[in-house]
Design a protein around this motif. Structure first.
Motif, PDB file in Angstrom:
ATOM      1  N   TRP A 242       0.845  -1.207   0.000  1.00 41.90           N
ATOM      2  CA  TRP A 242       0.000   0.000   0.000  1.00 41.90           C
ATOM      3  C   TRP A 242       0.874   1.249   0.000  1.00 41.90           C
ATOM      4  O   TRP A 242       0.566   2.233  -0.693  1.00 41.90           O
ATOM      5  CB  TRP A 242      -0.913   0.007   1.227  1.00 41.90           C
ATOM      6  N   PHE A 243       1.955   1.226   0.780  1.00 40.85           N
ATOM      7  CA  PHE A 243       2.850   2.383   0.843  1.00 40.85           C
ATOM      8  C   PHE A 243       3.458   2.667  -0.529  1.00 40.85           C
ATOM      9  O   PHE A 243       3.553   3.829  -0.952  1.00 40.85           O
ATOM     10  CB  PHE A 243       3.948   2.117   1.871  1.00 40.85           C
ATOM     11  N   VAL A 244       3.865   1.614  -1.241  1.00 37.68           N
ATOM     12  CA  VAL A 244       4.423   1.795  -2.579  1.00 37.68           C
ATOM     13  C   VAL A 244       3.366   2.360  -3.517  1.00 37.68           C
ATOM     14  O   VAL A 244       3.632   3.273  -4.317  1.00 37.68           O
ATOM     15  CB  VAL A 244       4.971   0.455  -3.106  1.00 37.68           C
ATOM     16  N   HIS A 245       2.149   1.826  -3.420  1.00 34.29           N
ATOM     17  CA  HIS A 245       1.046   2.321  -4.255  1.00 34.29           C
ATOM     18  C   HIS A 245       0.771   3.794  -3.963  1.00 34.29           C
ATOM     19  O   HIS A 245       0.579   4.608  -4.880  1.00 34.29           O
ATOM     20  CB  HIS A 245      -0.197   1.469  -3.994  1.00 34.29           C
ATOM     21  N   HIS A 246       0.754   4.133  -2.694  1.00 33.31           N
ATOM     22  CA  HIS A 246       0.530   5.533  -2.300  1.00 33.31           C
ATOM     23  C   HIS A 246       1.658   6.431  -2.804  1.00 33.31           C
ATOM     24  O   HIS A 246       1.410   7.534  -3.312  1.00 33.31           O
ATOM     25  CB  HIS A 246       0.419   5.605  -0.781  1.00 33.31           C
ATOM     26  N   SER A 247       2.898   5.960  -2.683  1.00 31.49           N
ATOM     27  CA  SER A 247       4.037   6.751  -3.160  1.00 31.49           C
ATOM     28  C   SER A 247       3.962   6.973  -4.659  1.00 31.49           C
ATOM     29  O   SER A 247       4.296   8.056  -5.157  1.00 31.49           O
ATOM     30  CB  SER A 247       5.354   6.043  -2.805  1.00 31.49           C
ATOM     31  N   LEU A 248       3.526   5.954  -5.389  1.00 37.69           N
ATOM     32  CA  LEU A 248       3.398   6.083  -6.834  1.00 37.69           C
ATOM     33  C   LEU A 248       2.384   7.157  -7.201  1.00 37.69           C
ATOM     34  O   LEU A 248       2.653   8.033  -8.037  1.00 37.69           O
ATOM     35  CB  LEU A 248       2.997   4.739  -7.436  1.00 37.69           C
ATOM     36  N   PHE A 249       1.217   7.123  -6.546  1.00 42.84           N
ATOM     37  CA  PHE A 249       0.166   8.063  -6.917  1.00 42.84           C
ATOM     38  C   PHE A 249       0.414   9.466  -6.387  1.00 42.84           C
ATOM     39  O   PHE A 249      -0.284  10.403  -6.794  1.00 42.84           O
ATOM     40  CB  PHE A 249      -1.199   7.539  -6.461  1.00 42.84           C
ATOM     41  N   ARG A 253      -0.140  12.548 -12.026  1.00 44.66           N
ATOM     42  CA  ARG A 253      -1.035  13.675 -12.287  1.00 44.66           C
ATOM     43  C   ARG A 253      -2.372  13.205 -12.838  1.00 44.66           C
ATOM     44  O   ARG A 253      -3.420  13.761 -12.534  1.00 44.66           O
ATOM     45  CB  ARG A 253      -0.383  14.633 -13.289  1.00 44.66           C
ATOM     46  N   LYS A 254      -2.334  12.164 -13.669  1.00 42.14           N
ATOM     47  CA  LYS A 254      -3.540  11.664 -14.317  1.00 42.14           C
ATOM     48  C   LYS A 254      -3.384  10.170 -14.540  1.00 42.14           C
ATOM     49  O   LYS A 254      -2.344   9.709 -14.995  1.00 42.14           O
ATOM     50  CB  LYS A 254      -3.762  12.386 -15.655  1.00 42.14           C
ATOM     51  N   ALA A 255      -4.429   9.411 -14.213  1.00 40.54           N
ATOM     52  CA  ALA A 255      -4.413   7.970 -14.426  1.00 40.54           C
ATOM     53  C   ALA A 255      -4.882   7.661 -15.846  1.00 40.54           C
ATOM     54  O   ALA A 255      -5.996   8.024 -16.227  1.00 40.54           O
ATOM     55  CB  ALA A 255      -5.310   7.268 -13.409  1.00 40.54           C
ATOM     56  N   THR A 256      -4.023   7.020 -16.627  1.00 38.98           N
ATOM     57  CA  THR A 256      -4.390   6.640 -17.987  1.00 38.98           C
ATOM     58  C   THR A 256      -5.183   5.343 -17.967  1.00 38.98           C
ATOM     59  O   THR A 256      -5.282   4.664 -16.934  1.00 38.98           O
ATOM     60  CB  THR A 256      -3.138   6.474 -18.856  1.00 38.98           C
TER      61      THR A 256
END
Length: 422
Positions: A242-249, A253-256
């Motif tokens: 979850w931490f990695v996912h949070h860091s990524l987002f 700027r925009k989810a393709t």
């Protein structure tokens, strides 16, 4: 497949309430009926898995999907009948009828495929599974078909409707915030399932404590040591993913559309982490199945972590649109994000490969991975700075002389060879 279909239903629900701006009592009751039917999907899937040769499970599953689609279609028709319930953009549009037809087409094409799957389940159920899988990838199949059509026949005629109708595109990817909210919910549910499992199966009975352990609760709890070790390792894995996912987002700027699909696949394997916990917690009771359990757990963790890495790669392919400047190639956070996202795939792959050569130590290797990875995350920034410093020192040894004076362009080019220090 159930998780992916539920994700499709959630996406359709989000799209639906982009159209509907206000809710009255009728819409609230219809939405409640839709949610109740969605919660019944896992039960029908359990019937499909338990009785794969009996068409009843497939039929009930398809019936639920058809019911969801029909209820959503009723919501659309009802909302367009009372325009004050629509979103402001649509209620002011001059093309409400065309918009209603467009939305109904999107809502009903999935249930139409499931209707065909329900019919085929009566005499050829393998085709039913294929049709249900088609529902998951229908938006991507439709987009690919339109692309091929344009390539073969050339671009079609411009639509009759004005641009106002198409400024609200239901085919566009979901917003970054919605993807994050759904992902956080999945991670929270998975973490909750882990604690429910340990609370349900690892509390000794008072009678057993008195008879087998002479009243010593500490001794009785000691027999559950492997279960607690597996729980803390699994929870740390969920938390760090979850931490990695949070860091990524934080850098998105925009989810393709590609990122949305990869995120869904990642969450599907994150949902399998309680299975990995059950596999590793049962090692003491089933030592003969130790190697298989460890490998299954490694595979689940690998795919749960490799899809976020693929999601970041997809973002880099459209970095100007999808990423903040700091995470792009050459940005100060680029190398750190690479290390964060690559850590779990590399660790799980290494643990899996180690079990092929060191079978006797497979359990110790797996638990070592679960303990070592959190500490690696704590030291990651420091280790990355050290690695970059070594690379810069090596570059200085290979190229000791700087650029010629008065040539700032060469200096700028060399500064882009490595990312900045984290």
């Amino acid at each position: 497949m159930t998780f992916l279909l539920v994700t499709v239903a959630w996406t359709a629900h989000i799209r639906l309430f982009q159209v509907v701006g206000k809710i009255d009592d009728v819409l609230a009751l219809l939405n409640l009926a839709c949610m109740m039917t969605i919660t019944f999907l896992p039960y029908t899937f359990s019937l499909m898995v338990t009785f794969p040769d009996v068409p009843l499970g497939i039929f009930l599953f398809c019936a639920c999907v058809i019911t969801i689609g029909l209820v959503q279609a009723v919501i659309v028709v009802y909302a367009f009948h009372y325009p004050h319930l629509l979103s402001r953009q649509i209620s002011r549009s001059a093309h409400k009828d065309a918009f209603r037809q467009h939305v109904l087409c999107l809502v009903l094409r999935g249930p139409a495929l499931c209707f065909a799957a329900a019919l085929f389940s009566l005499f050829f159920f393998p085709l039913s599974y294929l049709l249900m899988a088609t529902v998951i990838f229908l938006p991507y199949i439709s987009k690919a078909a339109n692309w091929c059509k344009d390539r073969i026949l050339g671009p079609g005629e411009a639509p009759i409707q004005t641009l106002e109708f198409f400024t609200f595109d239901l085919h566009e990817p979901l917003s970054k915030e919605r993807v994050e909210a759904f992902s956080d919910g999945v991670y929270a549910i998975v973490a909750t399932l882990l604690i429910l499992d340990i609370c349900e199966d690892n509390v000794p009975e008072p009678k057993d404590v008195e008879e087998r352990f002479h009243g010593s609760l500490v001794t009785a709890l000691g027999t559950y040591g492997p279960h607690f070790l597996a729980y803390f390792g699994s929870f740390a894995t969920v938390g760090l993913l979850w931490f990695v996912h949070h860091s990524l987002f934080l850098h998105v700027r925009k989810a393709t559309r590609a990122m949305g699909l990869l995120n869904t696949l990642a969450l599907a394997f994150v949902g399998g982490l309680p299975l990995a916990y059950q596999q590793t917690s049962a090692l003491a009771q089933q030592p003969r199945e130790e190697l298989e359990s460890i490998r299954v757990s490694c595979v689940i963790i690998f795919f749960a972590s490799i899809f976020p890495f693929a999601m970041w790669t997809a973002a880099l392919l459209r970095e100007r649109e999808a990423l903040h400047p700091s995470a792009r190639f050459g940005g100060r956070e680029h190398a750190l994000m690479f290390a964060k996202l690559a850590l779990y795939p590399c660790a799980s792959l290494l643990a899996f490969a180690s079990t092929c050569f060191l079978r006797r130590f497979s359990t110790a290797i797996f638990h070592l991975m679960q303990v070592a990875v959190p500490f690696a995350f704590l030291l990651l920034r420091l280790l990355l700075r050290l690695a970059l410093a070594i690379l810069r020192a090596l570059r200085g040894l290979v190229q000791p002389t700087g650029p010629p004076p008065g040539d700032p362009g060469m200096a700028d080019a060399q500064s882009q060879l490595l990312p900045e220090a984290c």
